[in-house]
Design a protein around this motif. Structure first.
Motif, PDB file in Angstrom:
ATOM      1  N   ASP A 334      -5.841  -2.429  -1.123  1.00  0.00           N
ATOM      2  CA  ASP A 334      -6.001  -2.869   0.273  1.00  0.00           C
ATOM      3  C   ASP A 334      -5.466  -4.287   0.612  1.00  0.00           C
ATOM      4  OD1 ASP A 334      -6.862  -0.167   0.809  1.00  0.00           O
ATOM      5  OD2 ASP A 334      -8.899  -0.542   0.930  1.00  0.00           O
ATOM      6  N   ALA A 337      -2.069  -4.496   1.624  1.00  0.00           N
ATOM      7  CA  ALA A 337      -1.799  -3.185   2.187  1.00  0.00           C
ATOM      8  C   ALA A 337      -1.075  -3.457   3.435  1.00  0.00           C
ATOM      9  CB  ALA A 337      -2.867  -2.172   1.932  1.00  0.00           C
ATOM     10  N   GLU A 341      -1.574   1.350   6.775  1.00  0.00           N
ATOM     11  CA  GLU A 341      -2.579   1.773   5.770  1.00  0.00           C
ATOM     12  C   GLU A 341      -3.946   1.100   5.715  1.00  0.00           C
ATOM     13  OE1 GLU A 341      -0.970   1.969   1.834  1.00  0.00           O
ATOM     14  OE2 GLU A 341       0.957   2.730   2.415  1.00  0.00           O
ATOM     15  N   THR A 363       3.739  -2.100   2.237  1.00  0.00           N
ATOM     16  CA  THR A 363       2.381  -2.450   1.223  1.00  0.00           C
ATOM     17  C   THR A 363       2.685  -2.838  -0.035  1.00  0.00           C
ATOM     18  OG1 THR A 363       0.923  -0.626   1.914  1.00  0.00           O
ATOM     19  CG2 THR A 363       0.758  -0.906  -0.170  1.00  0.00           C
TER      20      THR A 363
END
Length: 510
Positions: A334, A337, A341, A363
């Motif tokens: 994350d 990302a 997303e 990403t």
């Protein structure tokens, strides 16, 4: 009452007393004493356990450097970009890292400490694959950086005659190619002297565009001896990060070592780097240590100057370091990302200057144009770990592996001290066609090309391990064993005495 009955009753009562005392001491008194002990030491004031180690970090920190060599250099003569770059990782070249703080000034009213820090890198040949004089054929990152900056300057700031002259310098007159041949590892890391053409271009940029363009920190005229380019240019033996202000933790140890200001600014880049005030906040510290009482649900923030933002790590699993129980925190997918997303990252999708493509990066990569003054610097995990397949496949030679290329910390949660950890980051250059610029730039592809990646790691050595263990961890372990032993004896005594008392009472009634 028969003697055996009295003894059984006494054993049962004693067991209850021991059990109650064990619970009180183990779950009330002991945590209170431990908290007092930790609260006393988890503050940045002269005389505490962490203060001297914070001032002059005794921990052996090593910087592992890997350079990306371009294998198929003959494919990039002139403006030929029809073949994907084939890259080969060269390294590690290892440097020991010494950090010393100075000009330390407490501010009692703000519960903070001001300081500056010198970082010195010393090459360690016995840990490296070769001398730092090894030469490598690498992507010509400064050429692409300067070309991108010039390409995005509006005509009102750079009229056509000036632009044409600079583009002519950047193209045929400079003799620059997209690949720089035989550059030493030392120069790639700490500063390669650029072509004299850059001296002309960059001086003109400063004279003509000084109010509009600020050159990125990777481009510097070091000591007035000419322009140099490198990720660590002018950062060896210097204070490159300026004046920091962090919380001392005297009044609130949940904030110890957390940043309040950098260079007297309360926000990153004066609040101009990223899309929201929240993302421009300083969060976390330098990652050397964290506030005590780390929970598995926490996010651990570290202000990473190389990415101009506060990065974070999340709990992964329980771990162990030399017999000490730890929590492993790691940088998850994350972190880099795309907003599609992970919507929280929307603020890091900053629209570049025209006429560059405004699409958000995919990403796995994050553009740093906003904090690198327009230079096409892109950060990622090494080998594009956790990146989209399109990014990984844009070049040949990427072999992402979580164990080798991720960032992690193994933290003793009660003290908030990392016992082992490594921070890994890759510097890439983004390319895209520059339609209105010189011929050699018109056929550039849309891609992210790795330039260098580094891993900055450390773990407790024997001296620090033994000190931490003897002063804190062993007493905590003994106390923990003691409370459970008391509870066990209390339960055993209570149950044993009760059973015996019941048996003998029944026997007397027969």
């Amino acid at each position: 009452m028969e003697k055996r009955t009295k003894i059984s009753l006494c054993i049962a009562i004693s067991g209850v007393v021991v059990l109650i005392l064990g619970v009180i001491l183990g779950w009330v008194v002991l945590p209170f004493v431990i908290k007092i002990m930790i609260d006393k030491e988890a503050r940045l004031t002269n005389g505490t356990l962490i203060y001297d180690k914070w001032v002059d970090i005794p921990l052996p920190i090593h910087l592992h450097v890997y350079v990306w060599r371009v294998v198929n250099i003959d494919d990039y003569v002139g403006s030929n970009w029809t073949t994907k770059p084939i890259l080969e990782e060269v390294g590690p070249y290892v440097y020991s890292e010494k950090r010393v703080k100075y000009e330390i000034t407490p501010n009692v009213e703000r519960d903070t400490v001001f300081f500056r820090q010198n970082i010195t890198y010393t090459f360690v040949p016995e840990l490296s694959i070769g001398p730092e004089t090894d030469t490598v054929d690498v992507l010509n990152a400064p050429l692409l950086a300067v070309a991108t900056i010039l390409y995005t300057i509006p005509e009102k700031y750079l009229p056509l005659p000036h632009r044409s002259f600079m583009e002519l310098l950047m193209g045929p007159l400079s003799g620059e190619k997209f690949i720089r041949k035989a550059v030493s590892v030392h120069d790639i890391v700490f500063g390669v002297r650029l072509n004299f053409i850059y001296d002309i271009i960059l001086v003109l940029v400063e004279l003509i565009l000084g109010d509009y363009v600020t050159l990125p920190p990777e481009l510097q005229n070091v000591g007035g001896r000419g322009w140099q380019f490198a990720p660590f240019v002018n950062k060896n033996g210097t204070n490159s990060d300026g004046l920091w202000e962090i919380y001392s933790g005297v009044r609130d140890n949940s904030m110890v070592n957390m940043i309040r200001t950098v260079n007297n600014n309360e926000t990153i880049g004066n609040g101009k780097y990223w899309g929201t005030p929240e993302c421009n906040k300083f969060r976390g510290g330098d990652g050397i240590f964290f506030p005590p009482y780390v929970e598995k649900t926490d996010r651990l923030y570290v202000y990473a100057t190389e990415v101009c933002r506060s990065a974070w790590a999340a709990y992964q699993h329980e771990s162990e370091f030399r017999g000490i129980s730890t929590y492993r925190f790691a940088a998850t997918k994350d972190l880099f990302a795309s907003p599609d997303e992970f919507p929280e990252n929307e603020c890091y999708c900053v629209t570049p200057r025209e006429p560059l493509d405004p699409t958000c990066a995919p990403t796995g990569v994050v553009r740093l144009r906003s904090c690198k003054t327009g230079a096409p610097v892109v950060m990622s995990k090494p080998h594009f770990l956790d990146a989209d397949e399109s990014v990984i496949n844009g070049v040949t030679g990427m072999k992402p592996e979580k164990e080798k290329h991720d960032t992690f910390l193994d933290i003793e949660p009660t003290l908030g001290v990392p016992l082992k950890g490594v921070r890994r980051i890759q510097v890439n250059v983004e390319t895209q066609p520059f339609i209105s610029m010189g011929e050699i730039f018109k056929t550039l592809p849309f891609s992210y090309i790795p330039f260098i990646w580094v891993g900055e790691g450390a773990e407790l050595d024997d001296d620090l391990y033994n000190e931490l263990k003897s002063m804190y961890l062993t007493p905590l372990k003994i106390a923990n064993i003691g409370k459970w032993t008391a509870v066990g004896l209390g339960i055993a005594g209570t149950l044993g005495g009760a059973v015996a008392l019941g048996y003998f009472t029944w026997w007397l009634k027969r």
